[in-house]
Write an enzyme that holds these catalytic residues in place. Structure first.
Site, PDB file in Angstrom:
ATOM      1  N   PRO A  40       0.792  -1.219   0.000  1.00 44.79           N
ATOM      2  CA  PRO A  40       0.000   0.000   0.000  1.00 44.79           C
ATOM      3  C   PRO A  40       0.831   1.280   0.000  1.00 44.79           C
ATOM      4  O   PRO A  40       1.868   1.362   0.652  1.00 44.79           O
ATOM      5  CB  PRO A  40      -0.809  -0.099   1.300  1.00 44.79           C
ATOM      6  CG  PRO A  40      -0.092  -1.093   2.133  1.00 44.79           C
ATOM      7  CD  PRO A  40       0.544  -2.053   1.181  1.00 44.79           C
ATOM      8  N   ASN A  41       0.330   2.225  -0.767  1.00 43.93           N
ATOM      9  CA  ASN A  41       0.860   3.598  -0.870  1.00 43.93           C
ATOM     10  C   ASN A  41       2.146   3.692  -1.677  1.00 43.93           C
ATOM     11  O   ASN A  41       2.625   4.805  -1.941  1.00 43.93           O
ATOM     12  CB  ASN A  41       1.053   4.223   0.526  1.00 43.93           C
ATOM     13  CG  ASN A  41      -0.247   4.273   1.300  1.00 43.93           C
ATOM     14  OD1 ASN A  41      -1.227   4.814   0.800  1.00 43.93           O
ATOM     15  ND2 ASN A  41      -0.288   3.693   2.480  1.00 43.93           N
ATOM     16  N   ARG A  68       5.224  10.935  -2.446  1.00 41.16           N
ATOM     17  CA  ARG A  68       4.905  10.574  -1.062  1.00 41.16           C
ATOM     18  C   ARG A  68       6.126  10.805  -0.154  1.00 41.16           C
ATOM     19  O   ARG A  68       7.140  10.122  -0.312  1.00 41.16           O
ATOM     20  CB  ARG A  68       4.524   9.099  -1.017  1.00 41.16           C
ATOM     21  CG  ARG A  68       4.278   8.574   0.369  1.00 41.16           C
ATOM     22  CD  ARG A  68       4.238   7.050   0.382  1.00 41.16           C
ATOM     23  NE  ARG A  68       3.991   6.578   1.712  1.00 41.16           N
ATOM     24  CZ  ARG A  68       4.214   5.323   2.116  1.00 41.16           C
ATOM     25  NH1 ARG A  68       4.689   4.424   1.268  1.00 41.16           N
ATOM     26  NH2 ARG A  68       3.980   4.989   3.351  1.00 41.16           N
ATOM     27  N   TYR A 108      11.212   8.747   1.427  1.00 41.05           N
ATOM     28  CA  TYR A 108      11.191   7.677   0.426  1.00 41.05           C
ATOM     29  C   TYR A 108      11.888   8.032  -0.888  1.00 41.05           C
ATOM     30  O   TYR A 108      11.976   7.185  -1.782  1.00 41.05           O
ATOM     31  CB  TYR A 108       9.736   7.271   0.150  1.00 41.05           C
ATOM     32  CG  TYR A 108       9.041   6.719   1.374  1.00 41.05           C
ATOM     33  CD1 TYR A 108       9.495   5.557   1.986  1.00 41.05           C
ATOM     34  CD2 TYR A 108       7.942   7.362   1.937  1.00 41.05           C
ATOM     35  CE1 TYR A 108       8.881   5.047   3.133  1.00 41.05           C
ATOM     36  CE2 TYR A 108       7.316   6.862   3.077  1.00 41.05           C
ATOM     37  CZ  TYR A 108       7.790   5.712   3.666  1.00 41.05           C
ATOM     38  OH  TYR A 108       7.193   5.208   4.797  1.00 41.05           O
ATOM     39  N   ASN A 156       8.167  -5.570  -0.798  1.00 37.48           N
ATOM     40  CA  ASN A 156       8.009  -4.388   0.049  1.00 37.48           C
ATOM     41  C   ASN A 156       6.527  -4.303   0.369  1.00 37.48           C
ATOM     42  O   ASN A 156       5.739  -3.801  -0.440  1.00 37.48           O
ATOM     43  CB  ASN A 156       8.496  -3.118  -0.643  1.00 37.48           C
ATOM     44  CG  ASN A 156       8.414  -1.907   0.292  1.00 37.48           C
ATOM     45  OD1 ASN A 156       7.832  -1.993   1.383  1.00 37.48           O
ATOM     46  ND2 ASN A 156       8.986  -0.786  -0.121  1.00 37.48           N
ATOM     47  N   ALA A 198       3.043  -0.815   4.845  1.00 38.28           N
ATOM     48  CA  ALA A 198       2.555  -0.892   6.227  1.00 38.28           C
ATOM     49  C   ALA A 198       2.082  -2.295   6.605  1.00 38.28           C
ATOM     50  O   ALA A 198       2.074  -2.646   7.793  1.00 38.28           O
ATOM     51  CB  ALA A 198       1.431   0.120   6.434  1.00 38.28           C
ATOM     52  N   GLU A 207      12.702  -9.385   2.027  1.00 42.76           N
ATOM     53  CA  GLU A 207      11.959  -8.214   2.507  1.00 42.76           C
ATOM     54  C   GLU A 207      12.744  -6.960   2.115  1.00 42.76           C
ATOM     55  O   GLU A 207      13.959  -6.887   2.344  1.00 42.76           O
ATOM     56  CB  GLU A 207      11.832  -8.301   4.032  1.00 42.76           C
ATOM     57  CG  GLU A 207      11.117  -7.126   4.658  1.00 42.76           C
ATOM     58  CD  GLU A 207      11.129  -7.188   6.188  1.00 42.76           C
ATOM     59  OE1 GLU A 207      11.913  -7.987   6.767  1.00 42.76           O
ATOM     60  OE2 GLU A 207      10.368  -6.427   6.794  1.00 42.76           O
ATOM     61  N   HIS A 213      12.767  -2.564   2.058  1.00 49.40           N
ATOM     62  CA  HIS A 213      12.209  -1.264   2.438  1.00 49.40           C
ATOM     63  C   HIS A 213      13.114  -0.160   1.927  1.00 49.40           C
ATOM     64  O   HIS A 213      14.346  -0.281   1.992  1.00 49.40           O
ATOM     65  CB  HIS A 213      12.091  -1.127   3.957  1.00 49.40           C
ATOM     66  CG  HIS A 213      11.197  -2.157   4.562  1.00 49.40           C
ATOM     67  ND1 HIS A 213       9.823  -2.114   4.444  1.00 49.40           N
ATOM     68  CD2 HIS A 213      11.482  -3.278   5.265  1.00 49.40           C
ATOM     69  CE1 HIS A 213       9.312  -3.164   5.061  1.00 49.40           C
ATOM     70  NE2 HIS A 213      10.288  -3.888   5.554  1.00 49.40           N
ATOM     71  N   ARG A 230      12.711   4.419  12.848  1.00 46.43           N
ATOM     72  CA  ARG A 230      11.466   5.189  12.828  1.00 46.43           C
ATOM     73  C   ARG A 230      10.566   4.821  14.021  1.00 46.43           C
ATOM     74  O   ARG A 230      11.060   4.325  15.023  1.00 46.43           O
ATOM     75  CB  ARG A 230      10.789   4.974  11.468  1.00 46.43           C
ATOM     76  CG  ARG A 230      11.718   5.377  10.307  1.00 46.43           C
ATOM     77  CD  ARG A 230      11.074   5.154   8.954  1.00 46.43           C
ATOM     78  NE  ARG A 230       9.899   5.990   8.793  1.00 46.43           N
ATOM     79  CZ  ARG A 230       8.976   5.805   7.846  1.00 46.43           C
ATOM     80  NH1 ARG A 230       9.114   4.806   6.981  1.00 46.43           N
ATOM     81  NH2 ARG A 230       7.938   6.603   7.756  1.00 46.43           N
TER      82      ARG A 230
HETATM   83  C1  DQA Z   1       8.240   1.048   3.838  1.00 43.50           C
HETATM   84  C2  DQA Z   1       8.327   1.209   5.357  1.00 43.50           C
HETATM   85  C3  DQA Z   1       6.964   0.984   6.004  1.00 43.50           C
HETATM   86  O1  DQA Z   1       7.069   1.169   7.410  1.00 43.50           O
HETATM   87  C4  DQA Z   1       5.941   1.953   5.471  1.00 43.50           C
HETATM   88  O2  DQA Z   1       4.666   1.670   6.010  1.00 43.50           O
HETATM   89  C5  DQA Z   1       5.898   1.970   3.981  1.00 43.50           C
HETATM   90  C6  DQA Z   1       7.155   1.949   3.249  1.00 43.50           C
HETATM   91  C7  DQA Z   1       9.574   1.409   3.139  1.00 43.50           C
HETATM   92  O3  DQA Z   1       9.754   0.998   1.996  1.00 43.50           O
HETATM   93  O4  DQA Z   1      10.401   2.109   3.721  1.00 43.50           O
HETATM   94  O5  DQA Z   1       4.844   2.083   3.379  1.00 43.50           O
HETATM   95  O6  DQA Z   1       7.943  -0.301   3.545  1.00 43.50           O
END
Ligand code: DQA
Length: 145
Positions: free
Chosen positions: A12-13, A20, A25, A77, A80, A101, A103, A110
């Site tokens: 998501p997002n 964003r 990011y 990735n 959240a 995984e 990120h 954080r």
């Molecule tokens: C994320 C880190 C997550 O905590 C966050 O909710 C994201 C992006 C990252 O790529 O840094 O949506 O996965």
């Protein structure tokens, strides 16, 4: 045809990358990252299948699909959902395909709620904190598996 297939699944997002919270990011879009992965994949003889969804169940379905399609690894990735999704943990354990995984940020620097990773409990390994390069480093790791 490439020797290997790697799925790159985004949660998501992440469709909003580029605009964003760029201070966290970065300014590259998900399409920019996809293009970098495809280019590096060509050098490594790896085909890239990259997707994004804001829906948890889509990510579960695509993890199942990665196994059915014979993917050698998945870069995930989960956004959240990383910090909330037992369904993703179970799917990763179920498929028997190594999941890396990924990120962009380093969740451990954080908020406290980002320090728990359900994905990480089942992942082969984690690469975090290198911005778009996290994806490229994860692809290098997938190539070596
Ligand atoms: C994320 C880190 C997550 O905590 C966050 O909710 C994201 C992006 C990252 O790529 O840094 O949506 O996965």
């Amino acid at each position: 045809m490439a020797a290997k297939l790697v799925y790159v699944l985004n949660g998501p997002n992440l469709n909003l990358l580029g605009t964003r919270e760029p201070e966290i990011y970065g300014s590259q879009t998900l399409d920019d990252i996809g293009a970098l992965l495809v280019a590096r994949g060509e050098e490594l003889d790896i085909a890239i299948d990259m997707r994004q969804s804001n829906h948890e169940g889509h990510l579960v379905d695509w993890l199942h699909e990665a196994r059915a399609e014979g993917a050698s690894a998945v870069l995930l990735n989960a956004g959240a959902y990383t910090h909330t999704s037992v369904a993703l943990l179970d799917a990763i354990r179920a498929i028997g395909v190594p999941v890396i995984e990924v990120h962009l940020s380093n969740p451990h620097t954080r908020e406290g709620f980002r320090h728990t990773s359900w994905v990480g409990m089942a992942a082969k390994g984690t690469i975090a904190g290198f911005g778009a390069d996290s994806y490229l480093l994860a692809l290098e790791a997938a190539a070596r598996l």
